[in-house]
Design an enzyme around this catalytic site. Sequence first.
Site, PDB file in Angstrom:
ATOM      1  CB  SER A   1      48.631  32.140  39.366  1.00 54.36           C
ATOM      2  OG  SER A   1      50.116  31.913  39.690  1.00 54.36           O
TER       3      SER A   1
ATOM      4  NE  ARG B   1      44.273  36.665  33.140  1.00 54.61           N
ATOM      5  CZ  ARG B   1      44.982  37.285  31.837  1.00 54.61           C
ATOM      6  NH1 ARG B   1      44.223  36.677  30.531  1.00 54.61           N
ATOM      7  NH2 ARG B   1      45.260  38.413  31.724  1.00 54.61           N
TER       8      ARG B   1
ATOM      9  CB  THR C   1      54.421  35.023  39.618  1.00 55.04           C
ATOM     10  OG1 THR C   1      53.613  34.570  39.430  1.00 55.04           O
ATOM     11  CG2 THR C   1      54.456  36.202  40.542  1.00 55.04           C
TER      12      THR C   1
ATOM     13  CB  CYS D   1      34.174  29.843  27.387  1.00 57.68           C
ATOM     14  SG  CYS D   1      33.245  31.760  28.451  1.00 57.68           S
TER      15      CYS D   1
ATOM     16  CB  CYS E   1      33.266  37.723  31.345  1.00 59.86           C
ATOM     17  SG  CYS E   1      34.653  37.598  30.502  1.00 59.86           S
TER      18      CYS E   1
ATOM     19  CB  CYS F   1      40.033  33.546  31.406  1.00 57.10           C
ATOM     20  SG  CYS F   1      39.169  32.731  29.420  1.00 57.10           S
TER      21      CYS F   1
ATOM     22  CB  CYS G   1      36.539  33.579  23.029  1.00 56.36           C
ATOM     23  SG  CYS G   1      36.336  35.261  24.043  1.00 56.36           S
TER      24      CYS G   1
END
Lengths: 254, 622
Positions: free
Chosen positions: B120, B369, B405, B566, B591, B594, B597
């Site tokens: 974040s 992300r 958050t 990606c 990977c 996130c 995709c």
Amino acid sequence: MSGRVLVGVKRVIDYAVKIRVKPDHTGVVTDGVKHSMNPFCEIAVEEAVKLKEKKLIKEVVAVSCGPQQSQETIRTALAMGADRGIHVEVSGKDYDSLGPLQVSKILAALAKKEEAQLIILGKQAIDDDCNQTGQMTAALLDWPQGTFASEVSLEAEKIKVVREIDGGLETIKINTPAVLTADLRLNTPRYATLPNIMKAKKKKIANVKPADLGVDLTSRLEVLRVDEPPQREAGVKVETVEDLVAKLKDTGKI
Amino acid sequence: MFPASRYSCKAHRCIRTLTTLQTDHVVPQLYTHVHRRACSSLSTPRITTHYTIHPRDKDPRWQDIEMERFADEADVVIVGGGPAGLSAAIRLKQLANQHQKELRVCLVEKASQLGAHTLSGACLEPSALTELFPDWKERGAPLNTPVTDDVFSIFTEKHRIPVPILPGLPMRNHGNYIVRLGNLVRWLGEQAEELGVELYPGYAASEVLFHEDRSVKGIATNDVGIAKDGSPKDVFERGMELHAKVTLFGEGCHGHLAKQLYKQFNLRENCEPQTYAIGLKELWVIDEKKWRPGRAEHSVGWPLDRHTYGGSFLYHLNEGEPMVALGFVVGLDYSNPYLSPFKEFQRWKHHPFVESTLEGGQRIAYGARALNEGGFQSIPKLTFPGGLLIGCSPGFMNVPKIKGTHTAMKSGILAAEALFPKVTAENLDSETAGLHVPEYSDNLKTSSVWKELRSVRNIRPSFHNPLGLYGGMVYTGIFYWILRGKEPWTLKHCGIDANQLKPAKDCTPIEYPKPDGKISFDLLSSVALSGTNHEGDQPPHLTLKDDSVPVARNLAIYDGPEQRFCPAGVYEYVPVETGDGMRLQINAQNCVHCKTCDIKDPSQNINWVVPEGGGGPAYNGM
């Protein structure tokens, strides 16, 4: 041979993590970085548990030297099938300077205290790549050693070890008690599954101080500085042999 | 020329039929029938081997394998060890201790340690944390950088137009803290463990379990020891079942179990589909002379055009080292399939205003992300028999503030407070075996979270106007700053992000500059910095419903946008070994979880499922 096996497990920075040198060049950044059990130690634990499952040995004791977090590593070994754990508490500056000599002294003392018949370790740790602890432990105990083991079989009072060496494979037979160090092809470690992690919470981990074992932790080595390896420079192509010799002379190589 | 021209006439016709059906997002269903009839001569190498696509009960290799699972009971099971999940766990234990009741709370998290999958910006509003721990400062919560300076700019290629952040505008950060959220999550985990929460990092919840009456019974963790081809290995072991009276799902943005729950309980029938953005982030240690601890910079504009939503952040941390956290967000409703969010991020760093800060510095971390942008309009039904949705999974992000958050934590707290009396009641009369806690949803609707999200609901959709970004800023200025979001209308989103891509032939490829290796970097060295890794010998967890769709549709019509969106280089179109044509190669080990995709695939053919627990990125204080 029915007895106790001591397995050493080390908590190291996970192999897939990109490490960073601390700004003060005294070591690498470890705070918050993902750690896991040294892969060769996993193989050692698996071998010990397999021996217990074959009923060739009675008890597997997992040992780790380090700070509070080493207990997580011992828990993983317990979840894989070890019966109990011993956490030798070493932290702070002592932990920064902890090396194979001190660890082998600790393991030798524990082996005598626990009356172990066999010590199985990983062949080396992936952070320092020393490949010394197994050998030093055997020397301190005056026990035979079967290092780089890719196959281990217990026969009566002896152990047959197939070792991976530069020339190929060497098979030796050694007396017990002995020290073995595990190489990659010895076995495929099992997963520490959640039900076993939960059960492992009930297994005992004893807390021991190096001083209780009569071990002096002073290091014979002093780390002066830690640096990243130099950046790889691009290669230079030359046309003729004369150019090559000239370039080598220029850069002071000859 | 288009790869499609190499295909037979029949294939050509079927592809043309599909492009006309494009707007209907039920297409994948219809598509597979049409496609198989016409293109059976094209052989597609097998890509997907996961049991969710190829069930094991029909697989001969699994005939003699013991499939029984060990089961355990808890009072509450929480899926996801992020801010929401941990806040709920902590609050539950605080209430249990307060009322002297026994309560078994188990939390499962797919990352190997708490915080390893957390990414974040972040500028944290401490409201929810203060509610959880009024003494967070004394307890040592890692909120070390109060925001001292807010800078907002509109970037052009070489210059910047400063925008004053007047009090009342959503991007004003007075009173907030710049945090490394991964470290805060780790700290929350320590507090939770002290309170007696059972934390199990390294174990992913891979399946939702149901009672006979269809209410949620709990979850099952992932099986381990399945080979890449889908067969059982010697070390195969079944996952474990965790049963609970109530299960909280806090998987974060676009959770894979939540995706199933939406269908199972029809939770999205009265809300808009969720829309998303992708956020890419790096940590840099910079030259001390350039370091301004407490400074929060944001920008919009270059390199994105006014019709592509997105912007950047750059926060100066104050934790000892001269470190900055910087990143770039691109709305996933972008229409040009040639757009690469990663490359936009890398080229944004070369803007003079940013490059001057980074010059002489060293990059030490990278990650990415997806995040929610749907806001108020996209909040689904939050409760169902046996379970609740908390945090970014249903999605409580305040988009213009780019903060989710504090609302995620608040939702976790409210969930705990709503379910505590029910789960500890002596003689509860429940209609269903799994408890239903609609009080959570009712309380959320009267809370600050709802008010906050309602007031900013029209800012993101206001972006969809002929003036794009500038129209959106004018709207914010008038309706949010002056009227505080009290306008009576609610603007709609434009449908799901996957449907927004235009065919490649209608778009212009974007010329991205080559990375210079000092400020901007290539993809693979960035992925290495995320520390991501997975057990190699397991079925790829990026499953395709139909293995032939990527080449036949994604590549043919959209030039394979997955190789661009990606952020970890998982998808690559490579030439087939023999003969003509391309095939999709899935590098599942790269990977970073996130979820982009699964969100942006124009064919909605990719279904992200959870890999073996412990795999994935190894973020440290991201």
